[in-house]
Design a protein around this motif. Structure first.
Motif, short mmCIF file in Angstrom:
data_model
loop_
_atom_site.label_atom_id
_atom_site.label_comp_id
_atom_site.label_asym_id
_atom_site.label_seq_id
_atom_site.Cartn_x
_atom_site.Cartn_y
_atom_site.Cartn_z
N PRO A 121 -18.72 12.21 1.48
CA PRO A 121 -18.59 12.71 2.85
C PRO A 121 -17.21 13.30 3.14
O PRO A 121 -16.25 13.06 2.42
CB PRO A 121 -18.81 11.45 3.68
N PRO A 144 -16.67 15.26 15.47
CA PRO A 144 -17.58 15.98 14.57
C PRO A 144 -17.07 17.38 14.28
O PRO A 144 -16.48 18.04 15.14
CB PRO A 144 -18.89 16.00 15.35
N LEU A 188 -16.35 22.86 8.08
CA LEU A 188 -16.69 22.23 6.81
C LEU A 188 -16.81 23.26 5.69
O LEU A 188 -17.10 22.90 4.54
CB LEU A 188 -18.00 21.46 6.95
N VAL A 230 -26.21 19.60 7.93
CA VAL A 230 -25.11 18.64 7.84
C VAL A 230 -25.60 17.33 8.43
O VAL A 230 -26.21 17.31 9.51
CB VAL A 230 -23.85 19.13 8.59
N TYR A 286 -24.41 14.01 10.13
CA TYR A 286 -23.29 13.37 10.82
C TYR A 286 -23.59 11.88 10.94
O TYR A 286 -24.64 11.49 11.44
CB TYR A 286 -23.11 13.97 12.22
N ARG A 287 -22.63 11.02 10.52
CA ARG A 287 -22.87 9.56 10.51
C ARG A 287 -21.68 8.84 11.12
O ARG A 287 -20.52 9.15 10.83
CB ARG A 287 -23.12 9.07 9.09
N ASP A 339 -27.23 8.21 12.57
CA ASP A 339 -27.27 9.43 11.75
C ASP A 339 -27.84 10.57 12.59
O ASP A 339 -28.86 10.40 13.27
CB ASP A 339 -28.16 9.24 10.53
N GLY A 382 -23.81 23.56 13.97
CA GLY A 382 -23.63 22.12 13.87
C GLY A 382 -23.46 21.52 15.25
O GLY A 382 -24.00 22.00 16.25
N TRP A 418 -16.29 10.04 12.27
CA TRP A 418 -17.52 10.56 11.68
C TRP A 418 -17.38 10.77 10.18
O TRP A 418 -16.32 11.14 9.67
CB TRP A 418 -17.88 11.90 12.33
N GLN A 471 -19.25 13.23 7.49
CA GLN A 471 -20.12 14.41 7.46
C GLN A 471 -20.54 14.70 6.03
O GLN A 471 -19.69 14.86 5.15
CB GLN A 471 -19.41 15.63 8.06
N TYR A 472 -21.83 14.75 5.79
CA TYR A 472 -22.39 15.01 4.47
C TYR A 472 -22.93 16.44 4.45
O TYR A 472 -23.85 16.77 5.21
CB TYR A 472 -23.49 14.01 4.15
N LYS A 473 -22.37 17.25 3.60
CA LYS A 473 -22.76 18.65 3.53
C LYS A 473 -24.02 18.81 2.68
O LYS A 473 -24.05 18.38 1.52
CB LYS A 473 -21.60 19.47 2.94
#
Length: 603
Positions: A382, A388, A394, A401, A403-404, A457, A478, A493, A495-497
């Motif tokens: 991440p 965010p 990013l 994306v 977001y967690r 998530d 996003g 946050w 963030q997983y791309k």
């Protein structure tokens, strides 16, 4: 007879490729080698057609009576990241132009940085938005610097293919419908200069809707007209903006239209346009049909329309457009009617080649997926931040994306995503709790947060950047502001791309009833044919076959099938992957021998 027609076609193609020609503006007509020449053109975009099918589509253009092909050149496909150029494979514009010449066709090139075209960001690359202060379609220096490098790159590929250099490009368009956006003649003059400096030293032109020609044309260049087909009105408008002279060119004539998700499918009967086409051709006016052949907007490259508030409308993957040549490249009744009309206006001694038969289409064997992995089980490392980050921050162009963040639960709360762009699925401890859709102006949901630590998530999808109008400068994707919980910003946050720029693979085999999944499978063919994947029983997502991203599907329609060209299938084993967001329990994929583009469904 067929052999004679083939020989004539080969001789014409050879003549075009070897002879030196001149192409000039006469007072009322275009002049090819000093003689009046009427362009009968059709629009098709090489990047919307598999390269393996280019020659087939060009042959169909000749069969309908076209003598010219117009095409956009999309900047974001040729420079996906700043300074990284790609003119290979389906991006090989020079190869497309040369192939058109081999088929005996002239070309109108439209390499303006802005194309509109129901294309992501109107053709602009996403990374322009990461340059502070940059303003597209303006004299802003950073934009002009990027524009200059891009148009020089295109010039290196195509300038030598202009007719004044022995090639088959007749006209090159600067900007595109600029009068619908602005009226800065200094900016238009800078466009002309950039094109000339890049080697485009032949005939340049502008095109605008009839109401915007005065604002969008540059004195000295030919002003073409879009969306009008009354000969006398066209002549009066062009003369008023071109020193009382012609020639007269309808740069975009619309015998059909495009579709957007959740809206009815557009069809336009040929009867509404037959007399109009006859009238234009009889008047000697040159014309470009937009579209002659639409093809498919594959991957994530569809655009969207937006005029504020509730009007966000992303376009579907099919660009069939109800065009004379359908999405698979087959002649339609509209094609045959237009061919009949064109045949009456051909120069003496010219005979149209036969219309090739429709290509075979078939249903594939039903695919049962052998592997299924929740997307959340194979996440990349991440990117951490307090608030965010947008896709642009990013450095991600398209896709998704995740977001967690974590928080303490034990209560109900209102979650609000400020400036969601464009579609979000919200999960609480892995369970889907809400779906928010920008099309419907949705940005809030009530969540039931269980006691203890809660993982929140938010999976956000870029549904397509706006391709027309003043909102071109407001195209970040996003979560573009804050995430509020009961009015207070959530922070910290991960963030997983998830760009899904390549065909995904299910790395494990785990069932899921809630989370989006990647499904992998295969099927075997004894022979190949065009086919149409039937996605009407699925929810929302994307499909890849043999590494090719076929585009988006969405149950709401109107598009319910995804076109698979036979050229992308092979005898023996074929691989398929599906990214499914809403119905992860689906495990079989079927297909049809025909498209379904006109069925709306409840989500």
């Amino acid at each position: 007879m067929k052999k004679m027609l083939l020989l004539c076609s080969m001789l014409l193609a050879g003549f075009m490729s070897q002879a030196q020609h001149t192409f000039e503006l006469g007072d009322s007509t275009f002049l090819l080698d000093g003689k009046p020449f009427q362009m009968i053109s059709g629009e098709m975009h090489y990047q919307r057609i598999p390269r393996e099918c280019w020659a087939d589509r060009l042959k169909m253009a000749k069969a309908m009576g076209l003598n010219t092909i117009a095409t956009y050149v999309f900047w974001n496909m040729h420079e996906p990241e700043k300074g990284q150029y790609d003119f290979s494979g389906n991006n090989d514009v020079a190869a497309f132009v040369k192939l058109a010449r081999e088929e005996g066709l002239w070309v109108i090139l439209r390499p303006s940085p802005y194309g509109c075209a129901e294309w992501e960001f109107g053709g602009y690359p996403y990374w322009l938005q990461n340059i502070p202060g940059l303003q597209v379609r303006s004299m802003e220096p950073q934009f002009l610097a990027a524009y200059n490098k891009y148009i020089h790159a295109v010039g290196k590929q195509t300038a030598a293919l202009q007719i004044n250099h022995g090639g088959n490009i007749l006209l090159v368009q600067i900007e595109n419908e600029y009068g619908s956006y602005g009226s800065d003649k200094t900016y238009l003059e800078e466009n002309r200069k950039l094109f000339t400096d890049a080697g485009f030293d032949g005939l340049l032109y502008t095109c605008d809707p009839s109401s915007d020609v005065e604002k969008g044309h540059l004195p000295g260049l030919l002003p073409a007209v879009n969306g009008m087909d009354d000969p006398e009105k066209i002549k009066a408008l062009v003369r008023a903006n071109h020193n009382g002279k012609g020639p007269f060119y309808i740069a975009e004539w619309y015998p059909a239209w495009f579709d957007s998700w959740g809206q009815p499918h557009h069809t336009v009967p040929s009867e509404k346009f037959e007399q109009r086409l006859e009238r234009v051709l009889a008047a000697g006016i040159s014309i470009n049909m937009y579209m002659f052949h639409g093809g498919t907007t594959r991957g994530f490259m569809n655009g969207a329309n937006y005029s504020g508030d509730r009007d966000y409308a992303p376009q579907v993957s099919s660009y069939d457009y109800d065009a004379p040549l359908d999405e698979a490249g087959n002649a339609t009744p509209k094609f045959m009617k237009f061919r009949e009309i064109i045949s009456r206006h051909l120069p003496a001694g010219i005979t149209l080649p036969p219309v090739p038969a429709s290509k075979p289409a078939a249903a594939l064997p039903t695919v049962t997926f052998t592997r299924s992995s929740p997307v959340f089980s194979q996440l990349p490392a991440p990117v951490q931040s307090v608030g965010p980050l947008t896709f642009e921050k990013l450095k991600q162009a398209y896709g998704f994306v995740l977001y967690r963040t974590t928080l303490q639960g034990g209560y109900k709360a209102t979650l609000q995503l400020q400036e969601l762009r464009d579609y979000a699925i919200i999960f609480v401890n892995g369970k889907r709790s809400a779906v928010l859709d920008r099309r419907l102006s949705q940005d809030s949901a009530t969540l039931d947060l269980p006691k203890g630590n809660v993982t929140l998530d938010i999976l956000v999808e870029n549904l397509g950047r706006i391709n027309f109008g003043s909102y071109l400068l407001k195209n970040n994707k996003g979560i573009t502001d804050n995430v509020l919980l009961n009015g207070k910003p959530l922070q910290h946050w991960l963030q997983y791309k998830l760009p899904f720029s390549e065909m995904p693979v299910a790395k494990n085999n785990t069932s899921s009833k809630e989370a989006p999944v990647i499904k992998s499978g295969s099927f075997t063919l004894n022979q190949t044919a065009d086919t149409y994947l039937d996605m009407s029983g699925w929810g929302k997502g994307l499909v890849w076959i043999n590494g090719h991203n076929l585009g988006r599907y969405w149950k709401i329609g109107p598009q319910q099938t995804l076109y698979v060209p036979a050229a992308w299938l092979k005898k023996g084993k074929n691989t398929v992957a599906v990214l499914e967001l809403l119905t992860p329990e689906n495990n079989t994929l079927s297909s049809l021998d025909h498209p379904v583009l006109d069925k709306l469904q409840q989500p």
